[in-house]
Motif scaffolding. Structure first.
Motif, short mmCIF file in Angstrom:
data_model
loop_
_atom_site.label_atom_id
_atom_site.label_comp_id
_atom_site.label_asym_id
_atom_site.label_seq_id
_atom_site.Cartn_x
_atom_site.Cartn_y
_atom_site.Cartn_z
N ALA A 77 24.28 50.31 36.15
CA ALA A 77 23.51 51.31 35.41
C ALA A 77 22.77 52.24 36.38
O ALA A 77 22.56 53.42 36.08
CB ALA A 77 22.53 50.64 34.46
N CYS A 78 22.40 51.70 37.54
CA CYS A 78 21.63 52.48 38.51
C CYS A 78 22.31 52.69 39.85
O CYS A 78 21.85 53.50 40.65
CB CYS A 78 20.28 51.79 38.76
N HIS A 79 23.38 51.92 40.12
CA HIS A 79 24.05 51.99 41.42
C HIS A 79 25.53 52.28 41.27
O HIS A 79 26.16 51.82 40.31
CB HIS A 79 23.91 50.65 42.17
N ASN A 80 26.07 53.04 42.21
CA ASN A 80 27.52 53.23 42.37
C ASN A 80 27.94 52.58 43.68
O ASN A 80 27.09 52.29 44.53
CB ASN A 80 27.87 54.72 42.46
N VAL A 81 29.21 52.39 43.87
CA VAL A 81 29.70 51.84 45.13
C VAL A 81 29.58 52.88 46.23
O VAL A 81 29.06 52.58 47.31
CB VAL A 81 31.17 51.36 45.00
N ASP A 82 30.03 54.10 45.99
CA ASP A 82 30.16 55.11 47.05
C ASP A 82 29.09 56.18 47.09
O ASP A 82 28.97 56.87 48.09
CB ASP A 82 31.52 55.81 46.91
N SER A 83 28.35 56.37 46.02
CA SER A 83 27.39 57.48 46.00
C SER A 83 26.10 57.06 45.30
O SER A 83 26.10 56.18 44.44
CB SER A 83 27.99 58.69 45.29
N PHE A 117 25.96 51.16 46.95
CA PHE A 117 26.13 49.83 47.52
C PHE A 117 26.64 49.90 48.96
O PHE A 117 26.27 49.08 49.79
CB PHE A 117 27.07 48.98 46.66
N LYS A 118 27.49 50.89 49.26
CA LYS A 118 27.98 51.02 50.65
C LYS A 118 26.84 51.38 51.60
O LYS A 118 26.85 50.97 52.76
CB LYS A 118 29.10 52.05 50.73
N ASP A 119 25.85 52.13 51.12
CA ASP A 119 24.70 52.45 51.96
C ASP A 119 23.85 51.21 52.21
O ASP A 119 23.33 51.01 53.31
CB ASP A 119 23.85 53.55 51.32
N VAL A 120 23.70 50.37 51.19
CA VAL A 120 22.98 49.11 51.35
C VAL A 120 23.70 48.24 52.38
O VAL A 120 23.09 47.68 53.29
CB VAL A 120 22.82 48.37 50.01
N SER A 121 25.00 48.15 52.24
CA SER A 121 25.80 47.35 53.17
C SER A 121 25.65 47.87 54.60
O SER A 121 25.46 47.08 55.53
CB SER A 121 27.27 47.38 52.76
N ALA A 122 25.69 49.18 54.78
CA ALA A 122 25.57 49.77 56.12
C ALA A 122 24.19 49.52 56.71
O ALA A 122 24.06 49.23 57.90
CB ALA A 122 25.86 51.27 56.06
N LYS A 123 23.15 49.60 55.89
CA LYS A 123 21.78 49.41 56.38
C LYS A 123 21.58 48.00 56.93
O LYS A 123 20.87 47.81 57.92
CB LYS A 123 20.78 49.66 55.26
N GLU A 150 27.02 35.89 44.81
CA GLU A 150 28.32 36.56 44.86
C GLU A 150 28.18 38.07 44.88
O GLU A 150 28.91 38.76 45.60
CB GLU A 150 29.19 36.12 43.69
N VAL A 151 27.25 38.60 44.10
CA VAL A 151 27.03 40.05 44.08
C VAL A 151 26.57 40.53 45.46
O VAL A 151 27.08 41.52 45.98
CB VAL A 151 26.01 40.45 42.98
N VAL A 152 25.62 39.82 46.06
CA VAL A 152 25.12 40.21 47.38
C VAL A 152 26.22 40.10 48.42
O VAL A 152 26.36 40.98 49.28
CB VAL A 152 23.87 39.39 47.76
N GLN A 153 27.03 39.06 48.35
CA GLN A 153 28.16 38.94 49.29
C GLN A 153 29.11 40.10 49.12
O GLN A 153 29.63 40.65 50.10
CB GLN A 153 28.89 37.60 49.09
N TRP A 154 29.36 40.49 47.89
CA TRP A 154 30.25 41.62 47.62
C TRP A 154 29.65 42.91 48.18
O TRP A 154 30.32 43.66 48.89
CB TRP A 154 30.50 41.74 46.12
N ILE A 155 28.37 43.16 47.89
CA ILE A 155 27.73 44.38 48.36
C ILE A 155 27.78 44.47 49.89
O ILE A 155 28.14 45.50 50.46
CB ILE A 155 26.27 44.48 47.86
N THR A 156 27.43 43.37 50.55
CA THR A 156 27.38 43.41 52.02
C THR A 156 28.76 43.41 52.65
O THR A 156 28.88 43.64 53.86
CB THR A 156 26.54 42.24 52.57
N SER A 157 29.81 43.20 51.87
CA SER A 157 31.17 43.25 52.41
C SER A 157 31.77 44.66 52.35
O SER A 157 32.84 44.89 52.88
CB SER A 157 32.08 42.29 51.64
N LEU A 158 31.09 45.57 51.69
CA LEU A 158 31.63 46.92 51.50
C LEU A 158 31.57 47.73 52.77
O LEU A 158 30.80 47.51 53.64
CB LEU A 158 30.87 47.64 50.39
#
Length: 114
Positions: free
Chosen positions: A46-52, A59-65, A106-114
């Motif tokens: 509802a509040c986050h996208n994968v790429d933007s 989520f990709k920005d979270v993973s990169a950080k 599992e969600v956090v593992q997924w986010i940090t794997s992006l």
């Protein structure tokens, strides 16, 4: 004099090794799909996208950080209790109770794997 040339020895992949590699690929795709489905189930999308950026960071920005850092417990706690100030002025509301502890993991593992 022997005029036959020597051929380099190259291992020939066996069916078992090929199936193993294929299974790894399918497992990682399944894990990615599971993470995305759980993020949707928990209301994250509802509040986050994968790429933007949407309301919250991509989520990709979270993973990169957090790349290369051991932040799984920290991110799970942040998701459960909410927070503000790390990604702008808008707060993230608490999300405890929306997913099980294992699902949050599992969600956090997924986010940090992006």
């Amino acid at each position: 004099m022997n005029t036959q040339s020597k051929q380099a020895w190259l291992p020939v992949p066996t069916l078992t090794s090929l199936l193993f590699v294929a299974a790894l690929g399918l497992a990682s795709q399944a894990a990615w799909a599971d993470g995305a489905a759980l993020a949707d189930k928990g209301g994250c999308l509802a509040c986050h996208n994968v790429d933007s950026r949407k309301v919250g960071p991509a989520f990709k920005d979270v993973s990169a950080k957090y790349k290369g850092q051991d932040v799984q417990a920290t991110l799970i706690e942040k998701i459960k209790t909410g927070g503000r100030g790390n990604w702008g002025v808008l707060p993230m509301p608490p999300n405890a109770g929306k997913l099980s502890d294992e699902e949050f993991k599992e969600v956090v593992q997924w986010i940090t794997s992006l």
